[in-house]
Design a protein around this motif. Sequence first.
Motif, PDB file in Angstrom:
ATOM      1  N   ASP A  64       0.830  -1.199   0.000  1.00 15.53           N
ATOM      2  CA  ASP A  64       0.000   0.000   0.000  1.00 15.53           C
ATOM      3  C   ASP A  64       0.868   1.254   0.000  1.00 15.53           C
ATOM      4  O   ASP A  64       0.601   2.209  -0.749  1.00 15.53           O
ATOM      5  CB  ASP A  64      -0.932  -0.030   1.209  1.00 15.53           C
ATOM      6  CG  ASP A  64      -1.919   1.110   1.184  1.00 15.53           C
ATOM      7  OD1 ASP A  64      -1.961   1.887   2.171  1.00 15.53           O
ATOM      8  OD2 ASP A  64      -2.653   1.229   0.181  1.00 15.53           O
ATOM      9  N   ALA A  65       1.918   1.268   0.822  1.00 12.13           N
ATOM     10  CA  ALA A  65       2.796   2.440   0.898  1.00 12.13           C
ATOM     11  C   ALA A  65       3.523   2.675  -0.419  1.00 12.13           C
ATOM     12  O   ALA A  65       3.636   3.812  -0.887  1.00 12.13           O
ATOM     13  CB  ALA A  65       3.810   2.255   2.039  1.00 12.13           C
ATOM     14  N   VAL A  66       4.012   1.610  -1.053  1.00  8.78           N
ATOM     15  CA  VAL A  66       4.698   1.755  -2.339  1.00  8.78           C
ATOM     16  C   VAL A  66       3.727   2.234  -3.404  1.00  8.78           C
ATOM     17  O   VAL A  66       4.055   3.097  -4.228  1.00  8.78           O
ATOM     18  CB  VAL A  66       5.366   0.425  -2.750  1.00  8.78           C
ATOM     19  CG1 VAL A  66       5.836   0.468  -4.192  1.00  8.78           C
ATOM     20  CG2 VAL A  66       6.540   0.118  -1.837  1.00  8.78           C
ATOM     21  N   ALA A  67       2.519   1.702  -3.393  1.00 11.04           N
ATOM     22  CA  ALA A  67       1.519   2.116  -4.381  1.00 11.04           C
ATOM     23  C   ALA A  67       1.174   3.593  -4.224  1.00 11.04           C
ATOM     24  O   ALA A  67       1.044   4.312  -5.211  1.00 11.04           O
ATOM     25  CB  ALA A  67       0.267   1.264  -4.253  1.00 11.04           C
ATOM     26  N   ARG A  68       1.056   4.046  -3.010  1.00  8.33           N
ATOM     27  CA  ARG A  68       0.716   5.456  -2.782  1.00  8.33           C
ATOM     28  C   ARG A  68       1.892   6.379  -3.080  1.00  8.33           C
ATOM     29  O   ARG A  68       1.727   7.413  -3.715  1.00  8.33           O
ATOM     30  CB  ARG A  68       0.257   5.672  -1.339  1.00  8.33           C
ATOM     31  CG  ARG A  68      -1.091   5.093  -1.038  1.00  8.33           C
ATOM     32  CD  ARG A  68      -1.418   5.268   0.451  1.00  8.33           C
ATOM     33  NE  ARG A  68      -2.573   4.500   0.822  1.00  8.33           N
ATOM     34  CZ  ARG A  68      -3.806   4.981   0.811  1.00  8.33           C
ATOM     35  NH1 ARG A  68      -4.029   6.213   0.438  1.00  8.33           N
ATOM     36  NH2 ARG A  68      -4.825   4.217   1.166  1.00  8.33           N
ATOM     37  N   LYS A  69       3.096   5.998  -2.625  1.00  7.57           N
ATOM     38  CA  LYS A  69       4.249   6.896  -2.734  1.00  7.57           C
ATOM     39  C   LYS A  69       4.873   6.852  -4.129  1.00  7.57           C
ATOM     40  O   LYS A  69       4.978   7.878  -4.797  1.00  7.57           O
ATOM     41  CB  LYS A  69       5.289   6.507  -1.683  1.00  7.57           C
ATOM     42  CG  LYS A  69       6.528   7.371  -1.695  1.00  7.57           C
ATOM     43  CD  LYS A  69       7.516   6.893  -0.653  1.00  7.57           C
ATOM     44  CE  LYS A  69       8.821   7.668  -0.770  1.00  7.57           C
ATOM     45  NZ  LYS A  69       9.848   7.107   0.076  1.00  7.57           N
ATOM     46  N   ASP A  70       5.304   5.691  -4.556  1.00  3.47           N
ATOM     47  CA  ASP A  70       6.055   5.582  -5.813  1.00  3.47           C
ATOM     48  C   ASP A  70       5.148   5.642  -7.041  1.00  3.47           C
ATOM     49  O   ASP A  70       5.493   6.264  -8.041  1.00  3.47           O
ATOM     50  CB  ASP A  70       6.864   4.281  -5.838  1.00  3.47           C
ATOM     51  CG  ASP A  70       7.930   4.259  -4.756  1.00  3.47           C
ATOM     52  OD1 ASP A  70       8.249   5.333  -4.217  1.00  3.47           O
ATOM     53  OD2 ASP A  70       8.440   3.158  -4.453  1.00  3.47           O
ATOM     54  N   LEU A  71       4.000   4.981  -6.972  1.00  7.35           N
ATOM     55  CA  LEU A  71       3.114   4.923  -8.134  1.00  7.35           C
ATOM     56  C   LEU A  71       2.033   5.993  -8.105  1.00  7.35           C
ATOM     57  O   LEU A  71       1.261   6.114  -9.049  1.00  7.35           O
ATOM     58  CB  LEU A  71       2.481   3.526  -8.220  1.00  7.35           C
ATOM     59  CG  LEU A  71       3.466   2.371  -8.330  1.00  7.35           C
ATOM     60  CD1 LEU A  71       2.718   1.054  -8.321  1.00  7.35           C
ATOM     61  CD2 LEU A  71       4.299   2.500  -9.595  1.00  7.35           C
ATOM     62  N   ARG A  72       1.959   6.737  -6.996  1.00  6.33           N
ATOM     63  CA  ARG A  72       0.971   7.797  -6.817  1.00  6.33           C
ATOM     64  C   ARG A  72      -0.454   7.289  -7.032  1.00  6.33           C
ATOM     65  O   ARG A  72      -1.264   7.931  -7.689  1.00  6.33           O
ATOM     66  CB  ARG A  72       1.268   8.965  -7.753  1.00  6.33           C
ATOM     67  CG  ARG A  72       2.593   9.622  -7.476  1.00  6.33           C
ATOM     68  CD  ARG A  72       2.774  10.858  -8.333  1.00  6.33           C
ATOM     69  NE  ARG A  72       4.141  11.319  -8.209  1.00  6.33           N
ATOM     70  CZ  ARG A  72       5.004  11.349  -9.215  1.00  6.33           C
ATOM     71  NH1 ARG A  72       4.647  10.949 -10.409  1.00  6.33           N
ATOM     72  NH2 ARG A  72       6.223  11.787  -9.026  1.00  6.33           N
ATOM     73  N   MET A  73      -0.735   6.132  -6.512  1.00  5.66           N
ATOM     74  CA  MET A  73      -2.074   5.553  -6.637  1.00  5.66           C
ATOM     75  C   MET A  73      -2.923   5.997  -5.452  1.00  5.66           C
ATOM     76  O   MET A  73      -2.421   6.201  -4.356  1.00  5.66           O
ATOM     77  CB  MET A  73      -1.991   4.031  -6.686  1.00  5.66           C
ATOM     78  CG  MET A  73      -1.273   3.506  -7.896  1.00  5.66           C
ATOM     79  SD  MET A  73      -1.124   1.716  -7.871  1.00  5.66           S
ATOM     80  CE  MET A  73      -2.702   1.276  -8.530  1.00  5.66           C
ATOM     81  N   LEU A  74      -4.209   6.151  -5.708  1.00  2.74           N
ATOM     82  CA  LEU A  74      -5.157   6.550  -4.672  1.00  2.74           C
ATOM     83  C   LEU A  74      -6.281   5.539  -4.619  1.00  2.74           C
ATOM     84  O   LEU A  74      -6.606   4.913  -5.638  1.00  2.74           O
ATOM     85  CB  LEU A  74      -5.740   7.940  -4.993  1.00  2.74           C
ATOM     86  CG  LEU A  74      -4.730   9.084  -5.096  1.00  2.74           C
ATOM     87  CD1 LEU A  74      -5.424  10.329  -5.614  1.00  2.74           C
ATOM     88  CD2 LEU A  74      -4.096   9.340  -3.747  1.00  2.74           C
TER      89      LEU A  74
END
Length: 114
Positions: A64-74
Motif C-alpha cells: 500500500d505504501a509503495v503504491a501510494r508513494k512511488d506509483l501515486r495511486m489513490l
Amino acid sequence: MTKVNAVLIAVLMTCALLLVTSQHRARKAFIELERAQAMARKHEVQWNQLQLEQTQLAKHSRIDAVARKDLRMLPVAPERTLYVASPAGRGAADAASAPPLPVVPAVAAVREFR
C-alpha cells in the motif's frame, strides 16, 4: 626361501601402497563432503533470508505504501466508480436471450468517465 620372501615383501609393499592410496582418497572424499555440507548450510541460510525478505516485501502495508508513494495511486472514490447495470426490467434469463449490448472498450469508457 628367498624367492618366497621377495614375493611376500612385494605383496606387502603393494598392500601398503594400496592402503595409503585408499586412505588418501577417503580423506579427499571426506574433505569434499565437508565442503559440500558447508555450502549446503550457507545456501540454506541464504534461502531463509530470501524467504524472510519476500515475506517483508509482500506485506499489505508495504504494498500500500509503495503504491501510494512511488506509483501515486489513490483509493477509488465512490464518485469515480462506474457501475454497469442490466437494462431495466430484464432478469438474468431475459438478458441471456436478448440481443447483445454494444461493446464499449474499457479504455474509452474510463476516458469518457473522467
